[in-house]
Design a protein around this motif. Sequence first.
Motif, PDB file in Angstrom:
ATOM      1  N   ILE A   1       0.839  -1.199   0.000  1.00 47.10           N
ATOM      2  CA  ILE A   1       0.000   0.000   0.000  1.00 47.10           C
ATOM      3  C   ILE A   1       0.874   1.249   0.000  1.00 47.10           C
ATOM      4  O   ILE A   1       0.621   2.207  -0.739  1.00 47.10           O
ATOM      5  CB  ILE A   1      -0.960  -0.009   1.207  1.00 47.10           C
ATOM      6  CG1 ILE A   1      -2.002  -1.110   1.030  1.00 47.10           C
ATOM      7  CG2 ILE A   1      -1.627   1.349   1.392  1.00 47.10           C
ATOM      8  CD1 ILE A   1      -2.836  -1.376   2.265  1.00 47.10           C
ATOM      9  N   GLY A   2       1.935   1.240   0.807  1.00 47.44           N
ATOM     10  CA  GLY A   2       2.844   2.383   0.846  1.00 47.44           C
ATOM     11  C   GLY A   2       3.523   2.609  -0.492  1.00 47.44           C
ATOM     12  O   GLY A   2       3.663   3.751  -0.948  1.00 47.44           O
ATOM     13  N   ALA A   3       3.940   1.513  -1.149  1.00 46.12           N
ATOM     14  CA  ALA A   3       4.593   1.640  -2.456  1.00 46.12           C
ATOM     15  C   ALA A   3       3.614   2.181  -3.495  1.00 46.12           C
ATOM     16  O   ALA A   3       3.970   3.044  -4.307  1.00 46.12           O
ATOM     17  CB  ALA A   3       5.134   0.285  -2.896  1.00 46.12           C
ATOM     18  N   ALA A   4       2.389   1.686  -3.463  1.00 46.06           N
ATOM     19  CA  ALA A   4       1.389   2.150  -4.429  1.00 46.06           C
ATOM     20  C   ALA A   4       1.089   3.639  -4.230  1.00 46.06           C
ATOM     21  O   ALA A   4       1.009   4.401  -5.202  1.00 46.06           O
ATOM     22  CB  ALA A   4       0.114   1.332  -4.305  1.00 46.06           C
ATOM     23  N   LEU A   5       0.933   4.051  -2.994  1.00 43.15           N
ATOM     24  CA  LEU A   5       0.674   5.472  -2.725  1.00 43.15           C
ATOM     25  C   LEU A   5       1.864   6.331  -3.144  1.00 43.15           C
ATOM     26  O   LEU A   5       1.688   7.415  -3.699  1.00 43.15           O
ATOM     27  CB  LEU A   5       0.357   5.690  -1.251  1.00 43.15           C
ATOM     28  CG  LEU A   5      -1.017   5.237  -0.789  1.00 43.15           C
ATOM     29  CD1 LEU A   5      -1.144   5.380   0.720  1.00 43.15           C
ATOM     30  CD2 LEU A   5      -2.099   6.011  -1.485  1.00 43.15           C
ATOM     31  N   GLY A   6       3.070   5.836  -2.880  1.00 40.46           N
ATOM     32  CA  GLY A   6       4.252   6.582  -3.301  1.00 40.46           C
ATOM     33  C   GLY A   6       4.326   6.730  -4.800  1.00 40.46           C
ATOM     34  O   GLY A   6       4.700   7.789  -5.319  1.00 40.46           O
TER      35      GLY A   6
END
Length: 65
Positions: free
Chosen positions: A50-55
């Motif tokens: 999720i963090g990678a996708a948001l980034g």
Amino acid sequence: MFSKREARNNLEQVQERSRELGSELCDELKSVAGESCDYLKKNPWAGVGIGAALGLVVGVLISKK
């Protein structure tokens, strides 16, 4: 036309209702935050994804200037 007394009463009612709704919203957000924290403790890689996708999304939006 509204009198000052009616306007004041209406304002007090709106303020009281907004306090109640704010309190309910705060309680609900605390519950959701606790549940999401428990989920991420059980599934840490989901948090990484999720963090990678948001980034990635934020990076694409910033670079579109």
